[in-house]
Design a protein around this motif. Structure first.
Motif, PDB file in Angstrom:
ATOM      1  N   VAL A 101       0.843  -1.196   0.000  1.00  0.00           N
ATOM      2  CA  VAL A 101       0.000   0.000   0.000  1.00  0.00           C
ATOM      3  C   VAL A 101       0.877   1.244   0.000  1.00  0.00           C
ATOM      4  CG1 VAL A 101      -1.941  -1.117   1.191  1.00  0.00           C
ATOM      5  CG2 VAL A 101      -0.164   0.026   2.530  1.00  0.00           C
ATOM      6  N   GLN A 102       0.293   2.346  -0.462  1.00  0.00           N
ATOM      7  CA  GLN A 102       0.979   3.634  -0.424  1.00  0.00           C
ATOM      8  C   GLN A 102       0.103   4.641   0.302  1.00  0.00           C
ATOM      9  OE1 GLN A 102       1.931   5.507  -4.204  1.00  0.00           O
ATOM     10  NE2 GLN A 102       3.378   6.899  -3.207  1.00  0.00           N
ATOM     11  N   LEU A 103       0.727   5.428   1.183  1.00  0.00           N
ATOM     12  CA  LEU A 103       0.030   6.502   1.867  1.00  0.00           C
ATOM     13  C   LEU A 103      -0.040   7.695   0.916  1.00  0.00           C
ATOM     14  CD1 LEU A 103       0.555   7.675   5.509  1.00  0.00           C
ATOM     15  CD2 LEU A 103       0.251   9.300   3.664  1.00  0.00           C
ATOM     16  N   LEU A 104      -1.253   8.144   0.601  1.00  0.00           N
ATOM     17  CA  LEU A 104      -1.425   9.259  -0.333  1.00  0.00           C
ATOM     18  C   LEU A 104      -1.608  10.597   0.363  1.00  0.00           C
ATOM     19  CD1 LEU A 104      -3.873   7.648  -2.924  1.00  0.00           C
ATOM     20  CD2 LEU A 104      -1.377   7.809  -3.053  1.00  0.00           C
ATOM     21  N   SER A 105      -2.455  10.613   1.420  1.00  0.00           N
ATOM     22  CA  SER A 105      -2.771  11.900   2.057  1.00  0.00           C
ATOM     23  C   SER A 105      -3.155  11.699   3.517  1.00  0.00           C
ATOM     24  CB  SER A 105      -3.910  12.600   1.308  1.00  0.00           C
ATOM     25  OG  SER A 105      -5.090  11.815   1.369  1.00  0.00           O
ATOM     26  N   ARG A 106      -3.235  12.836   4.220  1.00  0.00           N
ATOM     27  CA  ARG A 106      -3.596  12.833   5.634  1.00  0.00           C
ATOM     28  C   ARG A 106      -4.789  13.741   5.862  1.00  0.00           C
ATOM     29  NH1 ARG A 106       0.146  16.465   4.605  1.00  0.00           N
ATOM     30  NH2 ARG A 106       0.218  18.451   5.697  1.00  0.00           N
ATOM     31  N   HIS A 107      -5.549  13.435   6.904  1.00  0.00           N
ATOM     32  CA  HIS A 107      -6.689  14.268   7.322  1.00  0.00           C
ATOM     33  C   HIS A 107      -6.713  14.241   8.848  1.00  0.00           C
ATOM     34  CE1 HIS A 107     -11.340  14.911   7.499  1.00  0.00           C
ATOM     35  NE2 HIS A 107     -10.652  15.965   7.885  1.00  0.00           N
ATOM     36  N   TRP A 108      -6.260  15.334   9.448  1.00  0.00           N
ATOM     37  CA  TRP A 108      -6.223  15.455  10.910  1.00  0.00           C
ATOM     38  C   TRP A 108      -7.400  16.286  11.389  1.00  0.00           C
ATOM     39  CZ3 TRP A 108      -3.151  12.779  14.023  1.00  0.00           C
ATOM     40  CH2 TRP A 108      -1.947  12.275  13.525  1.00  0.00           C
ATOM     41  N   MET A 109      -7.939  15.921  12.530  1.00  0.00           N
ATOM     42  CA  MET A 109      -8.964  16.706  13.214  1.00  0.00           C
ATOM     43  C   MET A 109      -8.416  17.029  14.598  1.00  0.00           C
ATOM     44  SD  MET A 109     -12.158  14.462  11.844  1.00  0.00           S
ATOM     45  CE  MET A 109     -11.185  12.976  11.939  1.00  0.00           C
ATOM     46  N   ILE A 110      -8.254  18.307  14.878  1.00  0.00           N
ATOM     47  CA  ILE A 110      -7.635  18.775  16.121  1.00  0.00           C
ATOM     48  C   ILE A 110      -8.662  19.597  16.887  1.00  0.00           C
ATOM     49  CG2 ILE A 110      -5.693  20.054  17.100  1.00  0.00           C
ATOM     50  CD1 ILE A 110      -4.393  19.729  14.203  1.00  0.00           C
ATOM     51  N   THR A 111      -8.846  19.275  18.159  1.00  0.00           N
ATOM     52  CA  THR A 111      -9.813  19.991  18.997  1.00  0.00           C
ATOM     53  C   THR A 111      -9.099  20.479  20.252  1.00  0.00           C
ATOM     54  OG1 THR A 111     -11.527  18.479  18.227  1.00  0.00           O
ATOM     55  CG2 THR A 111     -12.064  19.832  20.130  1.00  0.00           C
ATOM     56  N   GLY A 146      -3.874  17.245   3.560  1.00  0.00           N
ATOM     57  CA  GLY A 146      -2.796  17.478   2.615  1.00  0.00           C
ATOM     58  C   GLY A 146      -2.197  16.188   2.112  1.00  0.00           C
ATOM     59  N   PRO A 147      -1.363  16.301   1.081  1.00  0.00           N
ATOM     60  CA  PRO A 147      -0.722  15.112   0.522  1.00  0.00           C
ATOM     61  C   PRO A 147       0.352  14.576   1.461  1.00  0.00           C
ATOM     62  CG  PRO A 147       0.074  17.081  -0.569  1.00  0.00           C
ATOM     63  CD  PRO A 147      -1.010  17.514   0.368  1.00  0.00           C
ATOM     64  N   GLY A 148       0.420  13.260   1.574  1.00  0.00           N
ATOM     65  CA  GLY A 148       1.496  12.601   2.300  1.00  0.00           C
ATOM     66  C   GLY A 148       1.644  13.020   3.748  1.00  0.00           C
ATOM     67  N   TYR A 170      -5.652   8.447   7.262  1.00  0.00           N
ATOM     68  CA  TYR A 170      -4.755   8.499   6.110  1.00  0.00           C
ATOM     69  C   TYR A 170      -5.480   7.854   4.936  1.00  0.00           C
ATOM     70  CZ  TYR A 170      -0.936   9.184   9.486  1.00  0.00           C
ATOM     71  OH  TYR A 170      -0.129   9.653  10.483  1.00  0.00           O
ATOM     72  N   GLN A 171      -5.339   8.443   3.749  1.00  0.00           N
ATOM     73  CA  GLN A 171      -5.866   7.777   2.566  1.00  0.00           C
ATOM     74  C   GLN A 171      -4.731   6.926   1.992  1.00  0.00           C
ATOM     75  OE1 GLN A 171      -6.854   9.598  -1.398  1.00  0.00           O
ATOM     76  NE2 GLN A 171      -8.889   8.832  -0.849  1.00  0.00           N
ATOM     77  N   MET A 172      -5.055   5.669   1.773  1.00  0.00           N
ATOM     78  CA  MET A 172      -4.089   4.709   1.248  1.00  0.00           C
ATOM     79  C   MET A 172      -4.536   4.256  -0.135  1.00  0.00           C
ATOM     80  SD  MET A 172      -2.217   4.636   4.005  1.00  0.00           S
ATOM     81  CE  MET A 172      -1.076   3.258   3.888  1.00  0.00           C
TER      82      MET A 172
END
Length: 135
Positions: free
Chosen positions: A50-60, A71-73, A106-108
Motif C-alpha cells: 500500500v501507499q500513503l497518499l494523504s492525511r486528514h487530521w482533526m484537532i480539537t 494534505g498530501p502525504g 490516512y488515505q491509502m
C-alpha cells in the motif's frame, strides 16, 4: 519519545500507533501557546503493498474549537509499505489551550489502485500539571 503506551488503531491490516509528548521548552503558557510533538508508526500487517497518499487530521482544543488539516502525504513523503514493513515519522501540533485531542485518517492506495481510509487513533494532548477532570 515518551514511555507511555502508544495509542493504536488497525484498519485493513494496517496498524497506526501514535505517541504524543508535551514540549515544555517550546510552550509558553503565559501566552496561551502549548506545543506537542508526536511520533507515528504505520505498520503494514496485511498481505498487500500500500501507499500513503494523504492525511486528514482533526484537532480539537480544550474549548471544543475544531481545526482540520488535510494534505498530501506526511512530512513531505508518500511512503510505500510492503507487507511486514513499517514507516515512522515525527511531527508536532500547537494549541492555544493546555489540552486537546487529535485524530483522523490516512488515505491509502493498494497495488490494484483501490483507495481506502485508515484510522489514525484519537489521542489526548495534555500538558503536565493539568488536573484531569472526570465526568
Amino acid at each position: 519519545m515518551g514511555n507511555r503506551t502508544p495509542y493504536v488503531a488497525t484498519t485493513r491490516g494496517i496498524a497506526v500507533s501514535v505517541e504524543p509528548v508535551y514540549l515544555e521548552a517550546k510552550s509558553s503558557p503565559g501566552s496561551s501557546q502549548y506545543f506537542w510533538a508526536y511520533r507515528v508508526t504505520i505498520e503494514n500487517q496485511g498481505t498487500e503493498t500500500v501507499q500513503l497518499l494523504s492525511r486528514h487530521w482533526m484537532i480539537t482544543n480544550a474549548r471544543g474549537e475544531f481545526t482540520e488539516v488535510k494534505g498530501p502525504g506526511v512530512v513531505g513523503e508518500q511512503p510505500v509499505l510492503k507487507p511486514g514493513e513499517s514507516y515512522e515519522y515525527a511531527s508536532g501540533a500547537p494549541l492555544n489551550t493546555p489540552s486537546g485531542m487529535m485524530g483522523g485518517s490516512y488515505q491509502m492506495e493498494s497495488e490494484s489502485g483501490e483507495r481506502f481510509d485508515i484510522e489514525i487513533p484519537a489521542f489526548s494532548l495534555d500538558s503536565p500539571g493539568q488536573g484531569l477532570v472526570l465526568n
